[in-house]
Design a protein around this motif. Sequence first.
Motif, PDB file in Angstrom:
ATOM      1  N   LEU A 127       0.986  -1.077   0.003  1.00 12.88           N
ATOM      2  CA  LEU A 127       0.091   0.035   0.011  1.00 12.88           C
ATOM      3  C   LEU A 127       0.726   1.319   0.189  1.00 12.88           C
ATOM      4  N   VAL A 128       0.865   2.066  -0.884  1.00 16.80           N
ATOM      5  CA  VAL A 128       1.387   3.483  -1.007  1.00 16.80           C
ATOM      6  C   VAL A 128       0.522   4.564  -0.778  1.00 16.80           C
ATOM      7  N   ILE A 129       1.086   5.440   0.182  1.00 16.77           N
ATOM      8  CA  ILE A 129       0.495   6.693   0.594  1.00 16.77           C
ATOM      9  C   ILE A 129       0.855   7.690  -0.316  1.00 16.77           C
ATOM     10  N   SER A 130       0.069   8.299  -0.937  1.00 17.88           N
ATOM     11  CA  SER A 130       0.904   9.532  -1.952  1.00 17.88           C
ATOM     12  C   SER A 130      -0.063  10.647  -1.529  1.00 17.88           C
ATOM     13  N   ALA A 131       0.565  12.020  -1.256  1.00 19.51           N
ATOM     14  CA  ALA A 131      -0.091  13.286  -1.166  1.00 19.51           C
ATOM     15  C   ALA A 131       1.013  14.313  -1.810  1.00 19.51           C
ATOM     16  N   GLY A 132       1.615  13.912  -2.716  1.00 19.26           N
ATOM     17  CA  GLY A 132       2.812  14.848  -3.083  1.00 19.26           C
ATOM     18  C   GLY A 132       3.759  14.124  -4.103  1.00 19.26           C
ATOM     19  N   SER A 133       4.882  15.104  -4.257  1.00 13.48           N
ATOM     20  CA  SER A 133       5.958  14.428  -5.127  1.00 13.48           C
ATOM     21  C   SER A 133       6.596  13.208  -4.456  1.00 13.48           C
ATOM     22  N   PHE A 134       7.008  13.346  -3.335  1.00 12.25           N
ATOM     23  CA  PHE A 134       7.846  12.049  -2.684  1.00 12.25           C
ATOM     24  C   PHE A 134       6.907  10.907  -2.511  1.00 12.25           C
ATOM     25  N   GLY A 135       5.680  10.914  -2.389  1.00  7.42           N
ATOM     26  CA  GLY A 135       4.567   9.809  -2.442  1.00  7.42           C
ATOM     27  C   GLY A 135       4.575   9.187  -3.791  1.00  7.42           C
ATOM     28  N   GLN A 140       7.029  11.003   5.837  1.00  8.05           N
ATOM     29  CA  GLN A 140       6.765  11.725   7.126  1.00  8.05           C
ATOM     30  C   GLN A 140       6.592  13.226   6.641  1.00  8.05           C
ATOM     31  N   SER A 141       7.515  13.622   6.022  1.00  8.71           N
ATOM     32  CA  SER A 141       7.421  15.324   5.297  1.00  8.71           C
ATOM     33  C   SER A 141       7.356  15.317   4.005  1.00  8.71           C
ATOM     34  N   GLU A 142       6.344  15.732   3.333  1.00  9.88           N
ATOM     35  CA  GLU A 142       6.055  15.632   2.121  1.00  9.88           C
ATOM     36  C   GLU A 142       6.478  16.960   1.593  1.00  9.88           C
ATOM     37  N   THR A 143       7.824  16.919   1.210  1.00 10.78           N
ATOM     38  CA  THR A 143       8.760  18.287   1.183  1.00 10.78           C
ATOM     39  C   THR A 143       8.283  19.283   0.093  1.00 10.78           C
ATOM     40  N   SER A 144       7.224  18.549  -1.022  1.00 10.77           N
ATOM     41  CA  SER A 144       6.727  19.206  -2.164  1.00 10.77           C
ATOM     42  C   SER A 144       5.602  20.168  -1.606  1.00 10.77           C
ATOM     43  N   THR A 145       4.935  19.811  -0.406  1.00 14.97           N
ATOM     44  CA  THR A 145       3.752  20.632   0.132  1.00 14.97           C
ATOM     45  C   THR A 145       3.924  21.034   1.256  1.00 14.97           C
ATOM     46  N   GLY A 146       4.948  20.801   2.089  1.00 12.99           N
ATOM     47  CA  GLY A 146       4.980  21.307   3.517  1.00 12.99           C
ATOM     48  C   GLY A 146       4.581  20.388   4.472  1.00 12.99           C
TER      49      GLY A 146
END
Length: 381
Positions: A82-90, A136-142
């Motif tokens: 299962l992949v959680i993605s909410a931005g570039s690094f997800g 942990q920290s989605e650097t693309s969105t903050g």
Amino acid sequence: VTVKKYLFAPGPTPVPPQVLAAMAEPIVHHRGADFRVVYKRCLERLQEVFRTEQDVLLFAASGTGAMESAVANLLGPGVPVLVISAGSFGERWHALAQAYGCDVDLLGYDWGETPSPEDVAARLSARPAKAVLMTQSETSTGVVSDVRALAAAAREGGALSVVDAISSLGAVPLETDAWGVDVVVSGSQKALMTPPGLAMVSVSERAWAALGTAPRFYYDWETTRVAQGKHDAAFTPAVSLIAGLDVALGMLLETGLEAAFAHHARLGAAAREGAKAMGLELFSPDEERSAVVTAIRSPDGVDSDDLLRLLSSEWGVTLAPGQARLKGRIFRIGHIGWYDVFDITTALAAVELGLDALGADVERGVAVTRALEAYSQSLRV
Ligand SMILES: *Cc1c(COP(=O)(O)O)cnc(C)c1O
């Protein structure tokens, strides 16, 4: 003309002079006594920063190398994940799992949303997985996620938790052992105050017992674990970078991790308050946990890439752009690692000058003051 340079990106980040000096020392042989001392101490310091009793495996790679090692050692063709993605690094986790032919279930969010542990639990009960890959920290969105809750949801759902903590380790709390996080991946060039080029990964007992069969060689965890146990690296380690990382981790631990977390929270508060005072709208959440990078919406009519180009050419100031679908719409001020409040005020002052020069309607003369107020208020509590 040579302009003075200011680097305010969330990676690579500025490196303290002590770390640069350590890396400028003559090269030592990686199997000699001189290096062994540094290697051993650096590996022990990594355990303290990761807050784990387990070995922290160290590779010469960008952070993505450690991410790939997790996929190669635990997953492989047909393995459900299962992949959680909410931005570039997800999306990077997603692409990696697909590249290895995993059977991928994607829990996708809009960029800027915060993943929810309830969603993870629901997905896993509908479709079990061997591991949950998260950021942990989605650097693309903050956005900084609640990794403790997400990892607990993974565990309760019968899956291993694998956390990309590349921009968050050393900046915001991450209790690897106490929270039962199975795999934590990080890199040297963010809050760890070292140049790019080192990647590290911690592996829980549960994860060691669940190694997969996908092909791997340089990134084989067992090979590196056995070699590190003898303080005799499996392959030529990046000796100069490790000498630098050792000094940087020494500085971080001398300050203390709790003090470092409080420092980052204060810098985040100062950045957010300053940006809002100027009349700008935040893209990243206005919350204390969002202490890695502050993402700010570009005002109407201003392409944030134009702003960043102007800041760089006129004043030598580097901020980070919006990535992919956020390109031109946001800009980001990093505040992890070797940053202090004057970096925040300098970045805000540059943004104010730049937006004014581009004809945007910004409130003048208040951002720096408000940022300093937010910083000193947080010192008093
Ligand atoms: C910087 C970063 C990465 C890293 O990548 P590199 O391979 O070092 O470029 C991965 N994930 C996150 C969340 C990051 O911030």
